[in-house]
Design a protein around this motif. Structure first.
Motif, PDB file in Angstrom:
ATOM      1  N   ARG A   1       0.830  -1.217   0.000  1.00 31.12           N
ATOM      2  CA  ARG A   1       0.000   0.000   0.000  1.00 31.12           C
ATOM      3  C   ARG A   1       0.860   1.262   0.000  1.00 31.12           C
ATOM      4  O   ARG A   1       0.439   2.288  -0.521  1.00 31.12           O
ATOM      5  CB  ARG A   1      -1.015  -0.018   1.132  1.00 31.12           C
ATOM      6  N   TYR A   2       2.072   1.207   0.553  1.00 32.73           N
ATOM      7  CA  TYR A   2       2.973   2.356   0.509  1.00 32.73           C
ATOM      8  C   TYR A   2       3.485   2.559  -0.911  1.00 32.73           C
ATOM      9  O   TYR A   2       3.570   3.682  -1.406  1.00 32.73           O
ATOM     10  CB  TYR A   2       4.165   2.182   1.449  1.00 32.73           C
ATOM     11  N   ARG A   3       3.840   1.450  -1.565  1.00 28.68           N
ATOM     12  CA  ARG A   3       4.304   1.541  -2.953  1.00 28.68           C
ATOM     13  C   ARG A   3       3.161   2.016  -3.852  1.00 28.68           C
ATOM     14  O   ARG A   3       3.378   2.808  -4.774  1.00 28.68           O
ATOM     15  CB  ARG A   3       4.868   0.192  -3.401  1.00 28.68           C
ATOM     16  N   ASP A   4       1.944   1.558  -3.572  1.00 30.11           N
ATOM     17  CA  ASP A   4       0.777   2.027  -4.337  1.00 30.11           C
ATOM     18  C   ASP A   4       0.566   3.528  -4.149  1.00 30.11           C
ATOM     19  O   ASP A   4       0.213   4.227  -5.098  1.00 30.11           O
ATOM     20  CB  ASP A   4      -0.484   1.266  -3.911  1.00 30.11           C
ATOM     21  N   ALA A   5       0.783   4.031  -2.930  1.00 34.49           N
ATOM     22  CA  ALA A   5       0.637   5.473  -2.672  1.00 34.49           C
ATOM     23  C   ALA A   5       1.652   6.264  -3.486  1.00 34.49           C
ATOM     24  O   ALA A   5       1.332   7.322  -4.029  1.00 34.49           O
ATOM     25  CB  ALA A   5       0.804   5.762  -1.176  1.00 34.49           C
ATOM     26  N   ILE A   6       2.859   5.751  -3.585  1.00 35.87           N
ATOM     27  CA  ILE A   6       3.889   6.412  -4.400  1.00 35.87           C
ATOM     28  C   ILE A   6       3.494   6.359  -5.872  1.00 35.87           C
ATOM     29  O   ILE A   6       3.552   7.355  -6.589  1.00 35.87           O
ATOM     30  CB  ILE A   6       5.267   5.764  -4.158  1.00 35.87           C
ATOM     31  N   ARG A   7       3.048   5.177  -6.333  1.00 32.50           N
ATOM     32  CA  ARG A   7       2.649   5.015  -7.737  1.00 32.50           C
ATOM     33  C   ARG A   7       1.402   5.818  -8.092  1.00 32.50           C
ATOM     34  O   ARG A   7       1.180   6.112  -9.257  1.00 32.50           O
ATOM     35  CB  ARG A   7       2.432   3.538  -8.063  1.00 32.50           C
ATOM     36  N   ALA A   8       0.611   6.184  -7.110  1.00 37.26           N
ATOM     37  CA  ALA A   8      -0.571   7.015  -7.397  1.00 37.26           C
ATOM     38  C   ALA A   8      -0.141   8.341  -8.021  1.00 37.26           C
ATOM     39  O   ALA A   8      -0.860   8.909  -8.842  1.00 37.26           O
ATOM     40  CB  ALA A   8      -1.373   7.252  -6.122  1.00 37.26           C
ATOM     41  N   GLN A   9       1.037   8.830  -7.661  1.00 34.87           N
ATOM     42  CA  GLN A   9       1.552  10.072  -8.234  1.00 34.87           C
ATOM     43  C   GLN A   9       2.558   9.831  -9.354  1.00 34.87           C
ATOM     44  O   GLN A   9       2.693  10.656 -10.239  1.00 34.87           O
ATOM     45  CB  GLN A   9       2.221  10.909  -7.137  1.00 34.87           C
ATOM     46  N   ALA A  10       3.284   8.728  -9.272  1.00 35.23           N
ATOM     47  CA  ALA A  10       4.317   8.411 -10.267  1.00 35.23           C
ATOM     48  C   ALA A  10       4.141   6.950 -10.687  1.00 35.23           C
ATOM     49  O   ALA A  10       4.860   6.058 -10.225  1.00 35.23           O
ATOM     50  CB  ALA A  10       5.703   8.662  -9.676  1.00 35.23           C
ATOM     51  N   PRO A  11       3.150   6.676 -11.555  1.00 35.41           N
ATOM     52  CA  PRO A  11       2.773   5.297 -11.895  1.00 35.41           C
ATOM     53  C   PRO A  11       3.886   4.452 -12.510  1.00 35.41           C
ATOM     54  O   PRO A  11       3.846   3.226 -12.413  1.00 35.41           O
ATOM     55  CB  PRO A  11       1.630   5.469 -12.902  1.00 35.41           C
ATOM     56  N   ASP A  12       4.850   5.088 -13.135  1.00 34.84           N
ATOM     57  CA  ASP A  12       5.900   4.325 -13.820  1.00 34.84           C
ATOM     58  C   ASP A  12       7.131   4.086 -12.950  1.00 34.84           C
ATOM     59  O   ASP A  12       8.188   3.697 -13.438  1.00 34.84           O
ATOM     60  CB  ASP A  12       6.291   5.021 -15.123  1.00 34.84           C
ATOM     61  N   THR A  13       6.994   4.274 -11.650  1.00 35.37           N
ATOM     62  CA  THR A  13       8.119   4.073 -10.737  1.00 35.37           C
ATOM     63  C   THR A  13       8.578   2.623 -10.747  1.00 35.37           C
ATOM     64  O   THR A  13       7.774   1.694 -10.716  1.00 35.37           O
ATOM     65  CB  THR A  13       7.728   4.487  -9.296  1.00 35.37           C
TER      66      THR A  13
END
Length: 188
Positions: free
Chosen positions: A105-117
């Motif tokens: 869920r933390y990685r998803d929160a980051i990907r919510a703003q930067a999906p291609d991370t």
């Protein structure tokens, strides 16, 4: 180019060229895995800027960790928002950010703003991690919190753009594998 899990709509709006979005990398893992060290080396090798997400923590979080108290999700959400923002707004050809990102869920929160991370997961045994923490000074994460981080760690899932590296290898082997893996996942 986008990562295998990214859609055309997720291409970075602030990239240098619409044909070549920025490569966004989060170097993740528990305390002692070498996120800052490896992250700096990967950033240098790829000619990207490096940001240690620890520098983005609110002071209250740092005090809490220094006192030996693990952060809860309420503490983490504003911090993860800043991490995602840092990745999403890069204007260069890439960026490397060191961030624990232990849970999906933390990685998803980051990907919510930067999906291609792309997540570069540095993993290691309890013995290797403990010995690294014991030799480290001047860091706000005490070694006794390692067990709570290992308990919280959720492995990368098949649908996440990721490179997983065992930190028991030599520094040169870790760096070579990391850069090659990032280039493969990003399509460079």
């Amino acid at each position: 180019m986008t990562t295998p899990n990214a859609t055309p709509e997720s291409a970075a709006p602030h990239s240098e060229s619409p044909k070549s979005p920025a490569t966004r990398v989060v170097v993740m893992g528990v305390s002692g895995a070498g996120k800052s060290t490896i992250g700096t080396l990967v950033a240098d090798a790829m000619n990207f800027p490096f940001v240690d997400a620890d520098s983005l923590h609110p002071l209250e979080n740092i005090r809490k960790m220094a006192a030996g108290t693990p952060l809860n999700d309420e503490d983490r959400w504003p911090w993860l928002d800043l991490v995602g923002h840092e990745l999403a707004t890069t204007r260069g050809k890439g960026i490397v950010v060191a961030c624990s990102a232990l849970k999906r869920r933390y990685r998803d929160a980051i990907r919510a703003q930067a999906p291609d991370t792309i997540f570069l997961h540095l993993e290691g045994s309890l013995e290797v991690l403990s010995s690294r923490l014991e030799g480290r000074s001047g860091h706000f994460m005490p070694p006794n919190l390692l067990a709570s981080q290992l308990d919280a760690l959720e492995p990368m899932e098949a649908d996440e753009a990721a490179v997983v590296i065992d930190i028991a290898a030599s520094m040169n082997e870790i760096l070579d594998a990391a850069v090659a893996g990032i280039r493969q996942v990003s399509g460079d």
